[in-house]
Design a protein around this motif. Structure first.
Motif, PDB file in Angstrom:
ATOM      1  N   ALA A   5      32.518  31.062  44.152  1.00 12.45           N
ATOM      2  CA  ALA A   5      32.550  31.175  42.689  1.00 12.45           C
ATOM      3  C   ALA A   5      34.013  31.199  42.270  1.00 12.45           C
ATOM      4  O   ALA A   5      34.835  31.870  42.889  1.00 12.45           O
ATOM      5  CB  ALA A   5      31.852  32.447  42.235  1.00 12.45           C
ATOM      6  N   ASP A   7      36.634  31.696  38.966  1.00  8.42           N
ATOM      7  CA  ASP A   7      36.787  32.158  37.583  1.00  8.42           C
ATOM      8  C   ASP A   7      38.243  32.040  37.200  1.00  8.42           C
ATOM      9  O   ASP A   7      39.127  32.386  37.988  1.00  8.42           O
ATOM     10  CB  ASP A   7      36.330  33.610  37.442  1.00  8.42           C
ATOM     11  CG  ASP A   7      36.452  34.119  36.013  1.00  8.42           C
ATOM     12  OD1 ASP A   7      36.125  33.359  35.076  1.00  8.42           O
ATOM     13  OD2 ASP A   7      36.868  35.276  35.833  1.00  8.42           O
ATOM     14  N   GLU A   9      41.139  32.645  33.947  1.00  7.39           N
ATOM     15  CA  GLU A   9      41.472  33.171  32.628  1.00  7.39           C
ATOM     16  C   GLU A   9      42.524  32.240  32.045  1.00  7.39           C
ATOM     17  O   GLU A   9      43.467  31.850  32.741  1.00  7.39           O
ATOM     18  CB  GLU A   9      42.016  34.597  32.716  1.00  7.39           C
ATOM     19  CG  GLU A   9      41.089  35.577  33.412  1.00  7.39           C
ATOM     20  CD  GLU A   9      39.748  35.756  32.730  1.00  7.39           C
ATOM     21  OE1 GLU A   9      39.612  35.432  31.525  1.00  7.39           O
ATOM     22  OE2 GLU A   9      38.814  36.214  33.386  1.00  7.39           O
ATOM     23  N   SER A  23      40.516  33.575  40.182  1.00 12.15           N
ATOM     24  CA  SER A  23      39.819  34.377  41.186  1.00 12.15           C
ATOM     25  C   SER A  23      38.793  33.488  41.875  1.00 12.15           C
ATOM     26  O   SER A  23      38.091  32.721  41.209  1.00 12.15           O
ATOM     27  CB  SER A  23      39.108  35.572  40.549  1.00 12.15           C
ATOM     28  OG  SER A  23      40.029  36.396  39.875  1.00 12.15           O
ATOM     29  N   ASP A  34      42.742  36.099  44.261  1.00 12.59           N
ATOM     30  CA  ASP A  34      42.721  36.848  43.003  1.00 12.59           C
ATOM     31  C   ASP A  34      44.171  37.049  42.601  1.00 12.59           C
ATOM     32  O   ASP A  34      44.830  37.974  43.077  1.00 12.59           O
ATOM     33  CB  ASP A  34      42.005  38.183  43.160  1.00 12.59           C
ATOM     34  CG  ASP A  34      41.836  38.911  41.832  1.00 12.59           C
ATOM     35  OD1 ASP A  34      41.665  38.220  40.804  1.00 12.59           O
ATOM     36  OD2 ASP A  34      41.871  40.146  41.828  1.00 12.59           O
TER      37      ASP A  34
END
Length: 65
Positions: A5, A7, A9, A23, A34
C-alpha cells in the motif's frame, strides 16, 4: 511479498501538487518506507494546516530525485 500500500501527502506549488511525504507498507503491515520528501520548491500553507508537516522539516528530507 504480494501487495503493498502506498500513501502520499501532497501540497501545492503554483497550483500543482508536490509530494511532501510518502509511506509504503507491505501486506503484512510492515513499514517499508515512511519519509518526508523535500519537494525543492516553495509550498503553500496547507502542508502544516492539513498534514501537520512543518515546511522547515522538509529542507533536510530526501528529494524525490
Amino acid at each position: 511479498m504480494k501487495f503493498v500500500a502506498i500513501d502520499g501527502e501532497f501540497d501545492q506549488h503554483d497550483k500543482k501538487n508536490v509530494l511532501v511525504k510518502i509511506s509504503i507498507v507491505d501486506d503484512q503491515g510492515q513499514i517499508l518506507v515512511d519519509t518526508l520528501v523535500n519537494p525543492r520548491v516553495s509550498i503553500d500553507y496547507s502542508c502544516e494546516q492539513i498534514h501537520g508537516i512543518k515546511k522547515e522539516w522538509l529542507s533536510d528530507a530526501p528529494s524525490v530525485d
